[in-house]
Design a protein around this motif. Sequence first.
Motif, PDB file in Angstrom:
ATOM      1  N   VAL A 156       0.862  -1.182   0.000  1.00 13.78           N
ATOM      2  CA  VAL A 156       0.000   0.000   0.000  1.00 13.78           C
ATOM      3  C   VAL A 156       0.899   1.232   0.000  1.00 13.78           C
ATOM      4  CG1 VAL A 156      -0.215   0.006   2.525  1.00 13.78           C
ATOM      5  CG2 VAL A 156      -1.946   1.154   1.140  1.00 13.78           C
ATOM      6  N   GLY A 157       0.507   2.245  -0.770  1.00 11.27           N
ATOM      7  CA  GLY A 157       1.331   3.447  -0.853  1.00 11.27           C
ATOM      8  C   GLY A 157       0.499   4.702  -0.854  1.00 11.27           C
ATOM      9  N   CYS A 158       1.170   5.841  -0.770  1.00 12.53           N
ATOM     10  CA  CYS A 158       0.433   7.113  -0.729  1.00 12.53           C
ATOM     11  C   CYS A 158       1.296   8.255  -1.258  1.00 12.53           C
ATOM     12  CB  CYS A 158      -0.032   7.416   0.691  1.00 12.53           C
ATOM     13  SG  CYS A 158       1.315   7.696   1.853  1.00 12.53           S
ATOM     14  N   GLY A 159       0.629   9.351  -1.552  1.00  9.73           N
ATOM     15  CA  GLY A 159       1.298  10.556  -2.029  1.00  9.73           C
ATOM     16  C   GLY A 159       0.278  11.564  -2.512  1.00  9.73           C
ATOM     17  N   LYS A 160       0.757  12.643  -3.077  1.00 14.10           N
ATOM     18  CA  LYS A 160      -0.125  13.650  -3.653  1.00 14.10           C
ATOM     19  C   LYS A 160      -0.602  13.175  -5.025  1.00 14.10           C
ATOM     20  CE  LYS A 160      -0.011  16.899  -0.474  1.00 14.10           C
ATOM     21  NZ  LYS A 160      -1.234  17.343   0.224  1.00 14.10           N
ATOM     22  N   SER A 161      -1.877  13.416  -5.319  1.00 12.23           N
ATOM     23  CA  SER A 161      -2.460  12.946  -6.575  1.00 12.23           C
ATOM     24  C   SER A 161      -3.526  13.919  -7.041  1.00 12.23           C
ATOM     25  CB  SER A 161      -3.076  11.557  -6.358  1.00 12.23           C
ATOM     26  OG  SER A 161      -3.882  11.171  -7.453  1.00 12.23           O
ATOM     27  N   ASP A 162      -3.827  13.853  -8.331  1.00 13.56           N
ATOM     28  CA  ASP A 162      -4.956  14.641  -8.841  1.00 13.56           C
ATOM     29  C   ASP A 162      -6.269  13.892  -8.656  1.00 13.56           C
ATOM     30  OD1 ASP A 162      -4.784  12.650 -10.720  1.00 13.56           O
ATOM     31  OD2 ASP A 162      -4.264  13.957 -12.399  1.00 13.56           O
ATOM     32  N   GLY A 163      -6.195  12.721  -8.026  1.00 12.61           N
ATOM     33  CA  GLY A 163      -7.410  11.986  -7.694  1.00 12.61           C
ATOM     34  C   GLY A 163      -7.916  11.069  -8.787  1.00 12.61           C
ATOM     35  N   GLN A 164      -7.161  10.928  -9.885  1.00 14.20           N
ATOM     36  CA  GLN A 164      -7.625  10.109 -10.997  1.00 14.20           C
ATOM     37  C   GLN A 164      -7.505   8.620 -10.643  1.00 14.20           C
ATOM     38  OE1 GLN A 164      -9.036  11.376 -13.882  1.00 14.20           O
ATOM     39  NE2 GLN A 164      -8.907  13.240 -12.649  1.00 14.20           N
ATOM     40  N   VAL A 165      -8.563   7.862 -10.945  1.00 14.67           N
ATOM     41  CA  VAL A 165      -8.543   6.424 -10.676  1.00 14.67           C
ATOM     42  C   VAL A 165      -8.025   5.645 -11.878  1.00 14.67           C
ATOM     43  CG1 VAL A 165     -10.425   6.594  -9.034  1.00 14.67           C
ATOM     44  CG2 VAL A 165     -10.948   6.124 -11.429  1.00 14.67           C
ATOM     45  N   MET A 166      -7.798   6.333 -13.003  1.00 17.07           N
ATOM     46  CA  MET A 166      -7.314   5.678 -14.217  1.00 17.07           C
ATOM     47  C   MET A 166      -6.153   6.490 -14.769  1.00 17.07           C
ATOM     48  SD  MET A 166      -9.422   4.849 -17.740  1.00 17.07           S
ATOM     49  CE  MET A 166     -10.799   4.159 -16.834  1.00 17.07           C
ATOM     50  N   CYS A 167      -5.050   5.830 -15.115  1.00 15.29           N
ATOM     51  CA  CYS A 167      -3.887   6.543 -15.623  1.00 15.29           C
ATOM     52  C   CYS A 167      -4.170   7.125 -17.011  1.00 15.29           C
ATOM     53  CB  CYS A 167      -2.665   5.637 -15.640  1.00 15.29           C
ATOM     54  SG  CYS A 167      -2.796   4.215 -16.750  1.00 15.29           S
ATOM     55  N   GLU A 168      -3.428   8.172 -17.377  1.00 16.90           N
ATOM     56  CA  GLU A 168      -3.659   8.876 -18.637  1.00 16.90           C
ATOM     57  C   GLU A 168      -3.468   7.961 -19.845  1.00 16.90           C
ATOM     58  OE1 GLU A 168      -4.872  11.841 -18.987  1.00 16.90           O
ATOM     59  OE2 GLU A 168      -4.931  12.169 -16.813  1.00 16.90           O
ATOM     60  N   GLU A 169      -2.489   7.057 -19.769  1.00 14.52           N
ATOM     61  CA  GLU A 169      -2.213   6.165 -20.895  1.00 14.52           C
ATOM     62  C   GLU A 169      -3.385   5.226 -21.174  1.00 14.52           C
ATOM     63  OE1 GLU A 169       1.561   7.649 -19.194  1.00 14.52           O
ATOM     64  OE2 GLU A 169      -0.281   6.785 -18.353  1.00 14.52           O
ATOM     65  N   LEU A 170      -4.015   4.732 -20.105  1.00 10.47           N
ATOM     66  CA  LEU A 170      -5.173   3.861 -20.283  1.00 10.47           C
ATOM     67  C   LEU A 170      -6.368   4.658 -20.817  1.00 10.47           C
ATOM     68  CD1 LEU A 170      -6.344   1.053 -20.014  1.00 10.47           C
ATOM     69  CD2 LEU A 170      -6.849   1.521 -17.614  1.00 10.47           C
ATOM     70  N   LYS A 171      -6.533   5.890 -20.337  1.00 14.26           N
ATOM     71  CA  LYS A 171      -7.603   6.754 -20.864  1.00 14.26           C
ATOM     72  C   LYS A 171      -7.420   6.986 -22.366  1.00 14.26           C
ATOM     73  CE  LYS A 171      -8.750   9.588 -16.814  1.00 14.26           C
ATOM     74  NZ  LYS A 171      -8.695  10.971 -16.272  1.00 14.26           N
ATOM     75  N   ALA A 172      -6.173   7.272 -22.762  1.00 14.14           N
ATOM     76  CA  ALA A 172      -5.899   7.547 -24.177  1.00 14.14           C
ATOM     77  C   ALA A 172      -6.180   6.310 -25.026  1.00 14.14           C
ATOM     78  CB  ALA A 172      -4.443   7.992 -24.341  1.00 14.14           C
ATOM     79  N   LEU A 173      -5.837   5.140 -24.528  1.00 15.55           N
ATOM     80  CA  LEU A 173      -6.089   3.909 -25.262  1.00 15.55           C
ATOM     81  C   LEU A 173      -7.584   3.658 -25.417  1.00 15.55           C
ATOM     82  CD1 LEU A 173      -4.648   1.547 -26.610  1.00 15.55           C
ATOM     83  CD2 LEU A 173      -4.647   0.357 -24.417  1.00 15.55           C
ATOM     84  N   LEU A 174      -8.330   3.904 -24.357  1.00 15.97           N
ATOM     85  CA  LEU A 174      -9.784   3.757 -24.425  1.00 15.97           C
ATOM     86  C   LEU A 174     -10.384   4.723 -25.440  1.00 15.97           C
ATOM     87  CD1 LEU A 174     -10.750   3.287 -20.668  1.00 15.97           C
ATOM     88  CD2 LEU A 174     -11.328   1.724 -22.524  1.00 15.97           C
ATOM     89  N   SER A 175      -9.903   5.977 -25.427  1.00 16.50           N
ATOM     90  CA  SER A 175     -10.424   6.992 -26.342  1.00 16.50           C
ATOM     91  C   SER A 175     -10.135   6.612 -27.796  1.00 16.50           C
ATOM     92  CB  SER A 175      -9.798   8.356 -26.035  1.00 16.50           C
ATOM     93  OG  SER A 175     -10.161   8.791 -24.749  1.00 16.50           O
ATOM     94  N   SER A 176      -8.931   6.096 -28.062  1.00 17.38           N
ATOM     95  CA  SER A 176      -8.577   5.719 -29.434  1.00 17.38           C
ATOM     96  C   SER A 176      -9.435   4.550 -29.917  1.00 17.38           C
ATOM     97  CB  SER A 176      -7.093   5.356 -29.523  1.00 17.38           C
ATOM     98  OG  SER A 176      -6.810   4.205 -28.764  1.00 17.38           O
ATOM     99  N   GLN A 177      -9.766   3.628 -29.014  1.00 14.21           N
ATOM    100  CA  GLN A 177     -10.615   2.496 -29.402  1.00 14.21           C
ATOM    101  C   GLN A 177     -12.032   2.959 -29.682  1.00 14.21           C
ATOM    102  OE1 GLN A 177     -10.430  -0.802 -26.697  1.00 14.21           O
ATOM    103  NE2 GLN A 177      -8.300  -1.284 -27.204  1.00 14.21           N
ATOM    104  N   GLU A 178     -12.521   3.926 -28.878  1.00 12.32           N
ATOM    105  CA  GLU A 178     -13.867   4.449 -29.104  1.00 12.32           C
ATOM    106  C   GLU A 178     -13.962   5.185 -30.433  1.00 12.32           C
ATOM    107  OE1 GLU A 178     -14.636   6.830 -25.691  1.00 12.32           O
ATOM    108  OE2 GLU A 178     -14.903   5.108 -24.334  1.00 12.32           O
ATOM    109  N   LEU A 179     -12.898   5.927 -30.778  1.00 11.38           N
ATOM    110  CA  LEU A 179     -12.893   6.648 -32.049  1.00 11.38           C
ATOM    111  C   LEU A 179     -12.845   5.715 -33.248  1.00 11.38           C
ATOM    112  CD1 LEU A 179     -10.406   9.556 -31.171  1.00 11.38           C
ATOM    113  CD2 LEU A 179     -12.872   9.755 -31.578  1.00 11.38           C
ATOM    114  N   ALA A 180     -12.176   4.547 -33.040  1.00 12.05           N
ATOM    115  CA  ALA A 180     -12.048   3.584 -34.132  1.00 12.05           C
ATOM    116  C   ALA A 180     -13.323   2.806 -34.397  1.00 12.05           C
ATOM    117  CB  ALA A 180     -10.895   2.627 -33.836  1.00 12.05           C
ATOM    118  N   GLN A 181     -14.246   2.807 -33.445  1.00 16.06           N
ATOM    119  CA  GLN A 181     -15.478   2.017 -33.595  1.00 16.06           C
ATOM    120  C   GLN A 181     -16.517   2.735 -34.440  1.00 16.06           C
ATOM    121  OE1 GLN A 181     -16.652   1.107 -29.572  1.00 16.06           O
ATOM    122  NE2 GLN A 181     -15.094  -0.491 -29.354  1.00 16.06           N
TER     123      GLN A 181
END
Length: 354
Positions: free
Chosen positions: A329-354
């Motif tokens: 378990v770890g901790c630190g300062k965060s913007d609170g996002q539960v999903m990393c930017e790279e995974l978001k970008a991959l999801l967005s590219s798949q949605e655009l391709a559909q």
Amino acid sequence: MQINPYLFILPRTPGQIVWDYKNHKQFELNLEYSTRLAQLINNPKLYDDSNRVDTQLLNSGILTHSIQDTIEWGWDELSKIFHIGTKNIPCEHVPQNIHEWSKHYLDHCTEVLAAPAPGTRLTELIALPKPSCLPQGSLANVLIGRKTCRTFTDAAVSLEDLGTLLYLSLGYLHERENDVDDCLVEGLDARRSSPSGGGLNACEGFLHVQNVSGLEPGFYAYHPVDHALSFVNPALDSPLGQLLCGQHFINNLPVGLFITSRFDKLWWKYEHSRAYRMAFVEAGHISQTFQLVATALGLNTWLTGALADDQVEALLGLEDSAEQPLFFVGCGKSDGQVMCEELKALLSSQELAQ
């Protein structure tokens, strides 16, 4: 010739299943192979290079040329089989960077979601009153505020906050020194904020420090009696994600805690396999306490049970030991996002391709 010490055998008519639980391999033996294995277990010197069955047993790993070191464990074989058999998650390829991890994780989720989820239990429901208004600063607000984040900044955690985290999660609380039952024997009177099976406090903590004010990066052991740290190993040359099964989104986490369990403590008091369950229960208590304290301090948290066990044990100095890492378990300062930017970008590219 030797018998692999990491085997268990299950009768399954008309043969038997031999499970190499350390290497995650399973074999089904017919009567011929089962009979020969029994003979070799009774006397390994009977091994014959010209015997087809013997060479196949050797090539499979059921037999071995050398005596293998076995982990110091104690008497309890059942828990040993489960613990070693669930270490070092078998996978064809550990992701080497965040982009590989994102694709692997998304593919896995897509495959899982293609099958129907288990149904909910159907039963008659009794409505409960809505939760009452929660006061500012209450424990309830901390519980509501806690969430798992997967993006962290490079901001350092202060040594003061780290000390508070460790004291309230793993420390022996001076505030409770008088809150001890007279019937307790000496050595079982230490009190933490989290419950522990039999009062043994069998869980310990090792820090992975990457960015803590006043501490050099590296691995440290926490000593609850003295509320102090000791240096164990220098910082990694490779990213943290390599220790956590390729979860590279966490590479800049400023500080993390490996929660271990002293199985020798458990077996000392409870000589039965159920004690092993208590190790995970205690680790869970401590993990939640750590997260709640971190949340109250204004830090975000992340946790995982996916460890490259052998690598972690080596870095913590626990190879072939009765103390084993269970959780991180770890901790630190965060913007609170539960999903990393790279995974978001991959999801967005798949949605655009559909």
